[in-house]
Design an enzyme around this catalytic site. Structure first.
Site, mmCIF file in Angstrom:
data_model
loop_
_atom_site.group_PDB
_atom_site.id
_atom_site.type_symbol
_atom_site.label_atom_id
_atom_site.label_comp_id
_atom_site.label_asym_id
_atom_site.label_seq_id
_atom_site.Cartn_x
_atom_site.Cartn_y
_atom_site.Cartn_z
ATOM 1 N N SER A 96 0.841 -1.186 0.000
ATOM 2 C CA SER A 96 0.000 0.000 0.000
ATOM 3 C C SER A 96 0.888 1.252 0.000
ATOM 4 O O SER A 96 1.714 1.403 -0.890
ATOM 5 C CB SER A 96 -0.957 -0.055 1.204
ATOM 6 O OG SER A 96 -2.028 0.836 1.059
ATOM 7 N N HIS A 232 -7.827 -5.680 0.110
ATOM 8 C CA HIS A 232 -6.622 -4.863 0.171
ATOM 9 C C HIS A 232 -5.565 -5.482 1.081
ATOM 10 O O HIS A 232 -4.367 -5.340 0.827
ATOM 11 C CB HIS A 232 -6.987 -3.453 0.659
ATOM 12 C CG HIS A 232 -5.867 -2.479 0.553
ATOM 13 N ND1 HIS A 232 -5.347 -2.062 -0.659
ATOM 14 C CD2 HIS A 232 -5.148 -1.828 1.499
ATOM 15 C CE1 HIS A 232 -4.370 -1.198 -0.457
ATOM 16 N NE2 HIS A 232 -4.217 -1.048 0.850
#
Length: 257
Positions: A96, A232
């Protein structure tokens, strides 16, 4: 070579040391994350692979230090610390926000050395620099930031967000990270002389596979990608599968350096 202004021990956490490492795998956590998320990784990697987590200011034993909310400043300071390793068998992994930081660190090492900054760059759960979509949560206050953390689905975040005492302790770092990534604006990528491997979760709407593939524009050499089940934070659902895939890329003869 200039010595780093801050001792490497402040920035780096060794989860496995080796007297003569074949590869040093340096890992960059996500926004609000900590180096400790990588502490279990050595069990799935060969013994000659050092595992190092990057500890950003404002968290863990650096909790009293001012946080850094600017990508250029953060990546430059980490590059200062990693510069003695550049040109050796170094690999970078980031998830990320950490993927963007790892790319920027590799870019700075390449600019300084004029050579290969790392044997491989692993990027996870993030779009490449020309496709990033900055979020404005940092402009909308703490509740908006907390909502975004919940939306991303970090399974470890719920306990922190629901505990007022813990939240007060970690919120400065989360604010800084969201400002850092929220002000990291799209730009044409500078090609690295480092192979890139990119990862995403099959249900990660922020990083669809077609966007992930565009990391190929950020390297002048080899590129590959992998989609794993999950959202995610797919890597927390099955860390062993991810780390074993990294191990394959880090096998003897597959790392530049």
């Amino acid at each position: 070579m200039n010595q780093p202004a801050v001792a490497p021990s402040r920035w780096l956490r060794w989860y496995r040391r080796s007297a003569d490492p074949r590869v040093r795998l340096v890992c960059f956590p996500h926004a609000g994350g900590a180096a400790s998320m990588f502490r279990d990784w050595p069990q799935w990697l060969p013994e000659d692979v050092e595992v190092i987590g990057v500890c950003y200011p404002g968290r863990q034993d650096r909790v009293m230090e001012p946080c850094i909310d600017d990508m250029g400043v953060l990546s430059t300071r980490i590059a200062d610390v990693l510069q003695p390793f550049a040109g050796q068998r170094l690999a970078l992994f980031g998830h990320s926000m950490g993927a963007s930081v790892a790319y920027e660190v590799a870019l700075r090492l390449q600019q300084r050395t004029g050579g290969v900054p790392a044997g491989r760059l692993f990027v996870s759960g993030q779009l490449p620099p020309h496709r990033v979509t900055p979020d404005d949560a940092h402009l909308r206050g703490d509740e908006a930031i907390r909502d975004e953390v919940r939306r991303l689905g970090d399974p470890n975040a719920g306990t922190v967000l629901d505990d007022p005492d813990l939240l007060e302790l970690v919120m400065p770092a989360i604010r800084a990270d969201f400002r850092l990534i929220g002000t990291y604006l799209p730009r044409p990528p500078t090609r690295l002389s480092t192979p890139i491997s990119a990862y995403t979760g099959s249900e990660d709407e922020d990083v669809p596979v077609e966007g992930l593939r565009e990391w190929a524009a950020a390297t002048g050499t080899a590129f590959d990608h992998r989609v794993s089940p999950g959202g995610h934070f797919y890597l927390l659902d099955d860390p062993e599968a991810l780390v074993k895939d990294l191990a394959g890329h880090l096998a003897v003869g597959s790392v530049v350096g």
